[in-house]
Design a protein around this motif. Structure first.
Motif, PDB file in Angstrom:
ATOM      1  N   ASP A 365      49.650  13.503 -78.949  1.00  0.00           N
ATOM      2  CA  ASP A 365      48.440  14.330 -78.893  1.00  0.00           C
ATOM      3  C   ASP A 365      48.638  15.403 -77.837  1.00  0.00           C
ATOM      4  N   SER A 372      42.375  20.321 -79.098  1.00  0.00           N
ATOM      5  CA  SER A 372      43.535  19.435 -79.119  1.00  0.00           C
ATOM      6  C   SER A 372      44.173  19.445 -80.508  1.00  0.00           C
ATOM      7  N   ARG A 374      47.414  17.114 -82.999  1.00  0.00           N
ATOM      8  CA  ARG A 374      48.328  15.971 -83.094  1.00  0.00           C
ATOM      9  C   ARG A 374      49.600  16.449 -83.777  1.00  0.00           C
TER      10      ARG A 374
END
Length: 396
Positions: A365, A372, A374
């Motif tokens: 992450d 954010s 991944r």
């Protein structure tokens, strides 16, 4: 009226002494014997704008006598204001009529439409009683062992409430004095009608007729009573009246010059015949007026300097806080992210601080300034301490 100024100046001196005591810092003292934490009490005192420390840790944490001193100084000041208010209420009465309060400090009587009640003075007197009660409650609450919280339950409510109300009432009293109108001619008439110079007449009878003062006092008292019973004004006494009163009281044959007696019956002349320091003589009155003006000036200077000191301490504290805020902002991870960096965490949420901790196929992450993402690791390439991949030629 000048007699009310000196108590007020002493009240100000008491407040300054209490202010100095309250200006010492108790911060960082700990509960009773200091603290294991590396607390810099001197630094805390400087940041708070305090002048030194309350040194003993337990004393700093638990003693409340300075608050009792504050309540006491306040109660004394309000008592002086109450005494002035009581006297002004008498002076403003119909019987005296020598003082008139401003309309904003009076209100009409609910019963008599022609009567003006000096309502502001009642407020001042009531607050003096309240302050005496608050002081008493503080003293009673201190009848406990040391390091108890009993008295703080009282202090934390009583002191702020007392100071808020006391400041408001003292400002009211100052406004009353500022708006007061005095009838000087009526004062002179009351002084004559009330025979305020009786003691002076007794003085001159003793001095000029060779009597002891006690006997002269009896003679003058009899002369005044006889004049009043005859329907004559007390200031119309003659030398013959004194002679007759002396004979009636058994003081013997007493004679006094008419001019001497007339001078003693004149309130204005009596006021000028006292030449000791602090007397009613014009020169002494002028000297005291200048003395009081100097005391007021000193008090205003102290107040201005004290306020300036607090303001400077607040400015310094604000500047120090702003500097630390700027430093914290520069070192904040969010500020680093805002410059294009990211925080990488593995599937357990632990921060990844080295490429060696990664392996192909891992899911990571990535935290950015605005959100954010991944990602899956497809390749890992280590670099040396200079940031150069193994086998690559260093730049330039």
């Amino acid at each position: 009226l000048l007699a009310y100024a000196y108590p007020a100046l002493r009240d100000a001196q008491r407040m300054r002494r209490v202010h100095a005591e309250l200006g010492r810092s108790v911060a960082g003292a700990g509960g009773s014997a200091g603290s294991r934490w590396p607390v810099d009490r001197d630094r805390l005192a400087a940041l708070l704008g305090c002048d030194g420390l309350v040194l003993h840790a337990k004393d700093a944490a638990w003693q409340a006598d300075v608050y009792v001193e504050l309540a006491s100084a306040t109660a004394i000041a309000l008592t002086h204001a109450s005494q002035l208010a009581q006297d002004l209420e008498i002076f403003a009465s119909q019987e005296f009529g020598i003082a008139t309060l401003a309309d904003r400090h009076s209100r009409a009587s609910a019963l008599m439409p022609q009567k003006r009640n000096p309502y502001a003075l009642a407020v001042v007197r009531a607050m003096a009683g309240t302050a005496a009660g608050e002081l008493t409650s503080l003293l009673v609450s201190l009848h406990t062992g040391s390091a108890r919280t009993d008295h703080f339950h009282v202090i934390n409510g009583a002191i702020p409430r007392l100071m808020h109300e006391a400041v408001a009432v003292m400002r009211l009293m100052a406004a009353v004095a500022d708006g007061l109108t005095l009838d000087v001619a009526r004062m002179a008439q009351v002084a004559r009608d009330g025979f305020t110079v009786a003691a002076d007449v007794a003085d001159v009878v003793a001095q000029h007729a060779g009597l002891d003062y006690r006997t002269a006092h009896h003679v003058v008292g009899r002369a005044v009573r006889d004049a009043l019973e005859a329907g004559r004004a007390a200031d119309a006494l003659s030398a013959a009246d004194i002679t007759a009163a002396a004979a009636a009281t058994g003081a013997g044959d007493v004679a006094i010059d008419d001019d001497v007696l007339a001078a003693a019956l004149d309130p204005e002349r009596c006021a000028t015949e006292r030449h000791q320091p602090g007397s009613s003589a014009p020169a002494e009155m002028e000297r005291m007026l200048q003395d009081v003006a100097g005391g007021i000036g000193d008090g205003r200077t102290w107040s201005r300097d004290a306020r300036a000191g607090v303001a400077a301490a607040l400015v310094g504290a604000d500047a120090a806080l702003a500097g630390r805020q700027a430093l914290l902002t520069a070192l904040s991870p969010f500020a680093v992210l805002g410059r294009g960096y990211a925080i990488v965490a593995d599937e357990h949420g632990a921060a990844v601080t080295a490429a060696a901790a990664l392996r192909p196929g891992m899911t990571v992450d990535m935290r950015f300034a605005d959100g954010s993402a991944r990602a899956r690791v497809t390749d890992v390439e280590a670099v040396d301490g200079a940031g150069v991949p193994p086998g690559a030629a260093p730049p330039g």
